[in-house]
Design an enzyme around this catalytic site. Sequence first.
Site, mmCIF file in Angstrom:
data_model
loop_
_atom_site.group_PDB
_atom_site.id
_atom_site.type_symbol
_atom_site.label_atom_id
_atom_site.label_comp_id
_atom_site.label_asym_id
_atom_site.label_seq_id
_atom_site.Cartn_x
_atom_site.Cartn_y
_atom_site.Cartn_z
ATOM 1 N N ASP A 16 14.772 75.543 -25.630
ATOM 2 C CA ASP A 16 14.879 76.989 -25.504
ATOM 3 C C ASP A 16 16.157 77.386 -26.226
ATOM 4 O OD1 ASP A 16 15.245 79.613 -24.810
ATOM 5 O OD2 ASP A 16 15.095 79.310 -22.647
ATOM 6 N N GLU A 41 15.906 74.215 -18.332
ATOM 7 C CA GLU A 41 15.975 74.969 -17.080
ATOM 8 C C GLU A 41 15.369 74.160 -15.925
ATOM 9 O OE1 GLU A 41 15.880 79.623 -15.659
ATOM 10 O OE2 GLU A 41 14.965 79.110 -17.578
ATOM 11 N N ASN A 46 16.874 80.431 -27.263
ATOM 12 C CA ASN A 46 17.260 81.789 -26.851
ATOM 13 C C ASN A 46 17.580 82.695 -28.030
ATOM 14 O OD1 ASN A 46 17.116 82.827 -24.173
ATOM 15 N ND2 ASN A 46 18.509 81.214 -23.492
ATOM 16 N N ASP A 102 7.640 81.168 -17.417
ATOM 17 C CA ASP A 102 7.488 82.291 -18.343
ATOM 18 C C ASP A 102 7.612 81.808 -19.791
ATOM 19 O OD1 ASP A 102 10.143 81.673 -17.996
ATOM 20 O OD2 ASP A 102 10.859 83.734 -17.946
ATOM 21 N N TYR A 108 19.318 73.663 -24.000
ATOM 22 C CA TYR A 108 19.039 74.933 -23.326
ATOM 23 C C TYR A 108 20.206 75.850 -23.688
ATOM 24 C CZ TYR A 108 18.248 78.344 -19.588
ATOM 25 O OH TYR A 108 18.033 79.501 -18.887
#
Length: 367
Positions: A229, A87, A231, A349, A189
């Site tokens: 990440d 990101e 997800n 975050d 990502y």
Amino acid sequence: MKRFFQPVEKDGSFKKPNISPSSFASPKNGEKSEETPPENVEENKENEPLKFLTWNANSFLLRIKNNWSEFTKFVENLDPDVIAIQEVRMPAAGAKGAPKNPRELKDDTNSSREEKQVVMRALSSPPFRNYNVWWSLSDSKYAGTALLIKKCFQPQKVCFSLDLKGTKHEPDGRVIIAEFESLRILNTYVPNNGWKEEESSFQRRRKWDKKMLEFVLQNSDKTLIWCGDLNVSHEDMDVSHPEFFAAAKLNGYIPPNKEDCGQPGFTLNERRRFGTILKEGKLVDAYRYLHKDKDMDRGFSWSGNPIGKYRGKRMRIDYFIVSEKLQDRIVSCQMHGQGIELDGFYGSDHCPVSLQLSRVTSQNNDS
């Protein structure tokens, strides 16, 4: 992780980061074919890297402007050989209406030149000037990845898609792969699953998982370190509040298939597909391999907004996944953030996650 419930800070106007302007020269990674290692690197002291760091920065530019001093100290102390960033949210080079170059930062306007200078200044200051950097960027301030590798390690090849073609980039710059003699490092990502059955969400994630399964099955010639990440939270113990996440909805919408219901990243379908990738690809979740029990304090890499219904709700969606043949070399795998107030998240975050491997020994080679 795509935020459906947390306000995203805008990049805003220029704010000079608190770093020394020691050098503004940027690495020449975009000027050479990815088949060729960057020039002017130090002599290779190790065959392959052993210490790795992954982090979803939730806008690399914002982290440089607002959190760089803290993150710099963290990197200095950890001293990773490889840093994988997700990101990035920096646009690719190319004027309006012209073809984009996903390997280079945009610099054709005053604001983009200013932003690029901020990033290059940060990366040319210690300790980051000891790394070469590769970018894979979206056309806009969305998604994107970066891979920083210490100059003493020279990958044989760097590419940007799961088909391992050096010139092709995955949409939105979601993949960077660095190949060494016996090791392949994959920084991803992964697209968010979304809440609704539509082309931009469920179908996109299903296609991604299918490509990822094909990748691990077709490219077992080298040991794999897959990080980023991803997800997805694989098991109930990978979220702080399983019942909350399993029942989560957006605007009351309920998907027709109950196995697509719940928080993106925690639906049954995503978790099962992820489990299939691990099993069929003979892969190991490095963190869970070392940490068998749920840890409500340090066991999660993503944390919800401290204000609102996601306060204290957390997920483990940032991983190091490694080939089974590497599992006996896993020394440590840690998440470096904790608490509702996001200690050690450095403005994102997500908190950084690290992996350390032991050196190859004759016993490793015989196993």
